[in-house]
Design an enzyme around this catalytic site. Sequence first.
Site, PDB file in Angstrom:
ATOM      1  N   SER A  27       0.833  -1.210   0.000  1.00  0.00           N
ATOM      2  CA  SER A  27       0.000   0.000   0.000  1.00  0.00           C
ATOM      3  C   SER A  27       0.864   1.255   0.000  1.00  0.00           C
ATOM      4  O   SER A  27       2.053   1.210   0.310  1.00  0.00           O
ATOM      5  CB  SER A  27      -0.854   0.066   1.283  1.00  0.00           C
ATOM      6  N   ASP A  83       4.890  -7.672   3.158  1.00  0.00           N
ATOM      7  CA  ASP A  83       3.817  -6.959   3.860  1.00  0.00           C
ATOM      8  C   ASP A  83       3.059  -7.965   4.725  1.00  0.00           C
ATOM      9  O   ASP A  83       3.147  -9.174   4.494  1.00  0.00           O
ATOM     10  CB  ASP A  83       2.860  -6.304   2.842  1.00  0.00           C
ATOM     11  N   ASP A  92       5.232  -9.955   9.137  1.00  0.00           N
ATOM     12  CA  ASP A  92       5.054  -8.820  10.051  1.00  0.00           C
ATOM     13  C   ASP A  92       6.464  -8.394  10.458  1.00  0.00           C
ATOM     14  O   ASP A  92       7.215  -9.212  11.022  1.00  0.00           O
ATOM     15  CB  ASP A  92       4.246  -9.273  11.274  1.00  0.00           C
ATOM     16  N   ASN A 127      10.178   0.430   4.843  1.00  0.00           N
ATOM     17  CA  ASN A 127       9.100   1.407   4.718  1.00  0.00           C
ATOM     18  C   ASN A 127       7.917   1.104   5.636  1.00  0.00           C
ATOM     19  O   ASN A 127       7.198   2.030   6.025  1.00  0.00           O
ATOM     20  CB  ASN A 127       8.641   1.426   3.244  1.00  0.00           C
ATOM     21  N   TYR A 161       5.475   7.774  17.761  1.00  0.00           N
ATOM     22  CA  TYR A 161       5.755   7.876  16.314  1.00  0.00           C
ATOM     23  C   TYR A 161       6.944   8.800  16.040  1.00  0.00           C
ATOM     24  O   TYR A 161       7.922   8.403  15.386  1.00  0.00           O
ATOM     25  CB  TYR A 161       4.502   8.378  15.587  1.00  0.00           C
ATOM     26  N   LYS A 179      10.758   7.839  14.621  1.00  0.00           N
ATOM     27  CA  LYS A 179      11.267   8.338  13.342  1.00  0.00           C
ATOM     28  C   LYS A 179      12.574   9.115  13.537  1.00  0.00           C
ATOM     29  O   LYS A 179      13.491   9.027  12.711  1.00  0.00           O
ATOM     30  CB  LYS A 179      10.213   9.229  12.659  1.00  0.00           C
TER      31      LYS A 179
HETATM   32  N1  LIG Z   1       1.708   9.005   4.349  1.00  0.00           N
HETATM   33  C1  LIG Z   1       2.337   9.939   5.006  1.00  0.00           C
HETATM   34  O1  LIG Z   1       1.854  11.076   5.086  1.00  0.00           O
HETATM   35  C2  LIG Z   1       3.672   9.641   5.654  1.00  0.00           C
HETATM   36  C3  LIG Z   1       4.447  10.728   6.065  1.00  0.00           C
HETATM   37  C4  LIG Z   1       5.686  10.486   6.647  1.00  0.00           C
HETATM   38  C5  LIG Z   1       6.140   9.198   6.808  1.00  0.00           C
HETATM   39  N2  LIG Z   1       5.365   8.150   6.406  1.00  0.00           N
HETATM   40  C6  LIG Z   1       5.916   6.804   6.596  1.00  0.00           C
HETATM   41  O2  LIG Z   1       5.909   6.104   5.375  1.00  0.00           O
HETATM   42  C7  LIG Z   1       5.773   4.710   5.609  1.00  0.00           C
HETATM   43  C8  LIG Z   1       4.627   4.174   4.787  1.00  0.00           C
HETATM   44  O3  LIG Z   1       3.451   4.827   5.191  1.00  0.00           O
HETATM   45  P1  LIG Z   1       2.136   4.889   4.305  1.00  0.00           P
HETATM   46  O4  LIG Z   1       1.605   6.250   4.431  1.00  0.00           O
HETATM   47  O5  LIG Z   1       2.378   4.296   2.987  1.00  0.00           O
HETATM   48  O6  LIG Z   1       1.209   3.907   5.179  1.00  0.00           O
HETATM   49  P2  LIG Z   1       0.014   2.949   4.749  1.00  0.00           P
HETATM   50  O7  LIG Z   1      -0.709   2.685   6.012  1.00  0.00           O
HETATM   51  O8  LIG Z   1      -0.726   3.484   3.577  1.00  0.00           O
HETATM   52  O9  LIG Z   1       0.767   1.619   4.258  1.00  0.00           O
HETATM   53  C9  LIG Z   1       1.591   0.909   5.143  1.00  0.00           C
HETATM   54  C10 LIG Z   1       1.834  -0.485   4.594  1.00  0.00           C
HETATM   55  O10 LIG Z   1       2.681  -1.144   5.525  1.00  0.00           O
HETATM   56  C11 LIG Z   1       2.110  -2.386   5.905  1.00  0.00           C
HETATM   57  N3  LIG Z   1       2.492  -2.675   7.273  1.00  0.00           N
HETATM   58  C12 LIG Z   1       2.146  -1.988   8.389  1.00  0.00           C
HETATM   59  N4  LIG Z   1       2.659  -2.588   9.470  1.00  0.00           N
HETATM   60  C13 LIG Z   1       3.345  -3.674   9.031  1.00  0.00           C
HETATM   61  C14 LIG Z   1       4.081  -4.699   9.660  1.00  0.00           C
HETATM   62  N5  LIG Z   1       4.184  -4.753  10.992  1.00  0.00           N
HETATM   63  N6  LIG Z   1       4.666  -5.646   8.907  1.00  0.00           N
HETATM   64  C15 LIG Z   1       4.542  -5.635   7.553  1.00  0.00           C
HETATM   65  N7  LIG Z   1       3.839  -4.697   6.883  1.00  0.00           N
HETATM   66  C16 LIG Z   1       3.248  -3.734   7.617  1.00  0.00           C
HETATM   67  C17 LIG Z   1       0.607  -2.188   5.740  1.00  0.00           C
HETATM   68  O11 LIG Z   1      -0.076  -3.436   5.574  1.00  0.00           O
HETATM   69  C18 LIG Z   1       0.553  -1.317   4.492  1.00  0.00           C
HETATM   70  O12 LIG Z   1       0.558  -2.102   3.320  1.00  0.00           O
HETATM   71  C19 LIG Z   1       5.581   4.555   7.109  1.00  0.00           C
HETATM   72  O13 LIG Z   1       6.815   4.226   7.701  1.00  0.00           O
HETATM   73  C20 LIG Z   1       5.122   5.935   7.541  1.00  0.00           C
HETATM   74  O14 LIG Z   1       5.426   6.199   8.878  1.00  0.00           O
HETATM   75  C21 LIG Z   1       4.145   8.336   5.838  1.00  0.00           C
END
Ligand SMILES: NC(=O)c1ccc[n+]([C@@H]2O[C@H](COP(=O)([O-])OP(=O)(O)OC[C@H]3O[C@@H](n4cnc5c(N)ncnc54)[C@H](O)[C@@H]3O)[C@@H](O)[C@H]2O)c1
Length: 257
Positions: free
Chosen positions: A15, A36, A72, A99, A163, A167
Site C-alpha cells: 500500500s 507486507d 510482520d 518502509n 511515532y 522516526k
Molecule cells: N503518508 C504519510 O503522510 C507519511 C508521512 C511520513 C512518513 N510516512 C511513513 O511512510 C511509511 C509508509 O506509510 P504509508 O503512508 O504508505 O502507510 P500505509 O498505512 O498506507 O501503508 C503501510 C503499509 O505497511 C504495511 N504494514 C504496516 N505494518 C506492518 C508490519 N508490521 N509488517 C509488515 N507490513 C506492515 C501495511 O499493511 C501497508 O501495506 C511509514 O513508515 C510511515 O510512517 C508516511
Amino acid sequence: MLLKDRICIVTGGSSGIGRGIALEFAREGARVAVVDRQETPLRGKYHETETTTPTVSEIEKLGADGLFLHADVADEAQVAHVIQQTVEHFGGLDVLVNNAGIHIPGGAQELSIAEWDRVVGINLRGVFVATKLAIPHLKQSKYGRIIQIASVHAYGGGAGPAYAPAKAAVVNMVRDTALEIGQFGITVNAICPGYIETAIQDYLTPEQVEEALEKTALSRFGLPRDIGRAAVFFASDDAEWVTGASLLVDGGFAAGV
Ligand SMILES: NC(=O)c1ccc[n+]([C@@H]2O[C@H](COP(=O)([O-])OP(=O)(O)OC[C@H]3O[C@@H](n4cnc5c(N)ncnc54)[C@H](O)[C@@H]3O)[C@@H](O)[C@H]2O)c1
C-alpha cells in the site's frame, strides 16, 4: 533504466508509499520482493479509496519481476525468513527499503504502553531487525543500498510520544549504520516524507487534513510516486557517494516549521 536487474525488498509494499516505491523500482527495471502483512492494499478514507490490485500485479504489468512475501516486520523470525526467500528466489539482495510503519494517534495520556511498544516495535525495532539481517547479503552485492523511510515528524513534536521519537531514532540510526557499513561499500540513507496521500492519514480529521495542506508550500499533498522517485535516486548509481543522509521530501512543509 536506473535499476536494471537490481534485487530489492520493499517492506510495507502492498500500500501507499511502499507501493509507490515498488512501482518506481519496477519501472526502472528492478526485481522487487514486496513484503507486507497483507497482500491486499489498504484503502483509505481520504486517499487510495479505489486501489484494489496487489502491487505484484502492477509490477508485472510494467514488465518487471515481482514477488509477494508475507511477514510482520515486528517478528524477527518472519523477517529472517522473507530475506532468505528473496535471496533464494532472485539470487541475492542489492537494496533494502524499510518502509513498513504505523501511526496510532494519542498523547502520553491516551496511548497505552502496549500501543507505544507496538509503534516503536514496527517503526524502529523493525527497521533495525531488517537492516541487521540484510547486511550479510548486501555485503555480497556490488550495489548494496539501505533506504529507511522516516518522516518529517522526526524533526519536531506533535505526532505523539511514540511515532515522532521512533522516526527521529531512525534518522540517527542511519548515521550510525552508515559509519559501520561504509567499509563494505553499502550506503544507508533516510527519506523523510511530508504529508503523502495514503491510508495512514485516516486518523486525521478533515480540519487537520486542511491545516496540513495549508502548511505545505507546494500546495498539494505528496503522492507515493514522489517518494518512489527519491528512493530510485538513493538506490541508483547516481547516489553511490551519498550515505548517512536524510532527505526531506515534503513539498516544503518543514520549511515553515
Ligand atoms: N503518508 C504519510 O503522510 C507519511 C508521512 C511520513 C512518513 N510516512 C511513513 O511512510 C511509511 C509508509 O506509510 P504509508 O503512508 O504508505 O502507510 P500505509 O498505512 O498506507 O501503508 C503501510 C503499509 O505497511 C504495511 N504494514 C504496516 N505494518 C506492518 C508490519 N508490521 N509488517 C509488515 N507490513 C506492515 C501495511 O499493511 C501497508 O501495506 C511509514 O513508515 C510511515 O510512517 C508516511
